[in-house]
Enzyme design. Sequence first.
Site, short mmCIF file in Angstrom:
data_model
loop_
_atom_site.label_atom_id
_atom_site.label_comp_id
_atom_site.label_asym_id
_atom_site.label_seq_id
_atom_site.Cartn_x
_atom_site.Cartn_y
_atom_site.Cartn_z
N TRP A 168 18.94 15.19 -5.37
CA TRP A 168 18.28 14.01 -4.78
C TRP A 168 19.34 13.07 -4.27
CZ3 TRP A 168 18.43 8.76 -6.05
CH2 TRP A 168 17.37 7.95 -5.59
N SER A 222 21.80 18.73 -10.10
CA SER A 222 21.16 17.45 -10.39
C SER A 222 19.65 17.62 -10.50
CB SER A 222 21.53 16.43 -9.32
OG SER A 222 21.16 15.13 -9.70
N MET A 223 18.87 17.02 -9.60
CA MET A 223 17.42 17.19 -9.63
C MET A 223 17.03 18.66 -9.55
SD MET A 223 14.51 15.65 -7.07
CE MET A 223 12.80 16.11 -7.37
#
Length: 287
Positions: free
Chosen positions: A34, A100-101
């Site tokens: 993100w 990450s996301m």
Amino acid sequence: MSYIKVGQDANGEDIKLHYTDQGSGAPVVLIHGWPQCHEAWTYQLGELPKHGIRAIAYTRRGFGNSSQPFEGYDYDTLADDLKAVLDTLNLQNVTLVGFSMGGGEVARYMSRHGGARVAKVVFVSSVTPYLLKTDDNPDGVDKSTFDDIQQNLAKDRFDFLQTFGKQFYGEGALSKPVSQAVLDWSFGMASLGSHQATVACAHAFAETDFRPDLAGIRVPALVIHGEDDKTVPIKNSGDRMKNHLPHATYITYSDAPHGLFITEKEKLNRDLIDFVTGTEVRGGQVS
């Protein structure tokens, strides 16, 4: 540009994900973080195919050149989108790499779809196991941090994205790990995302508990985290992953920020190649 249809929106319009497919050999699916798009993987897409790896990266709905429906930013839907990518391309023995996301998509896919088609998983700077601090998750991040993100997105999303980009790559008063050109490039990717997707996904990665998802993962796993990650602090994520994936190989990159796919690209590429090809992971050492 190539697209994969993953469903329809509330108005009956097709939802399509923009993707790239490079090289041949052992398939690796790269899932971006993100609020960027699949082009964030540029250095991996340019290197992995040189080593007998088929590197596939797609842009999450709501971002980049993928469709931007108003709804569908919960992890169940995002995991279903990932399934559509694997099914449409008929991939087998895949290594899923979530940054990450994107680590959340890997975890949710493995539980929701039983790990179908997947041989290995990698979590890079991942939001797993559970970011939000709650009574049963005291080692999480305080809710005020995520409230600030939402308030700043509402106030001036583009100013927030520029400031966020600097933290993302570890820029400080005395630290300039990336060029202004990289910051501009990253801002350009982030600014293409819809406002709704940016806001909704920030809620999703902050508030989703992936601990039950991780419990069922049995395939070989690799966890990579930067020790100086200020975006997803290692103490709230990487260090805790070893409790949920005790069989995983866990390596850390000294002084590395969140966006290590750029700042530590040679180390990350080497470790991904070693893991995918079955060579012993050397922990980021590049000779």
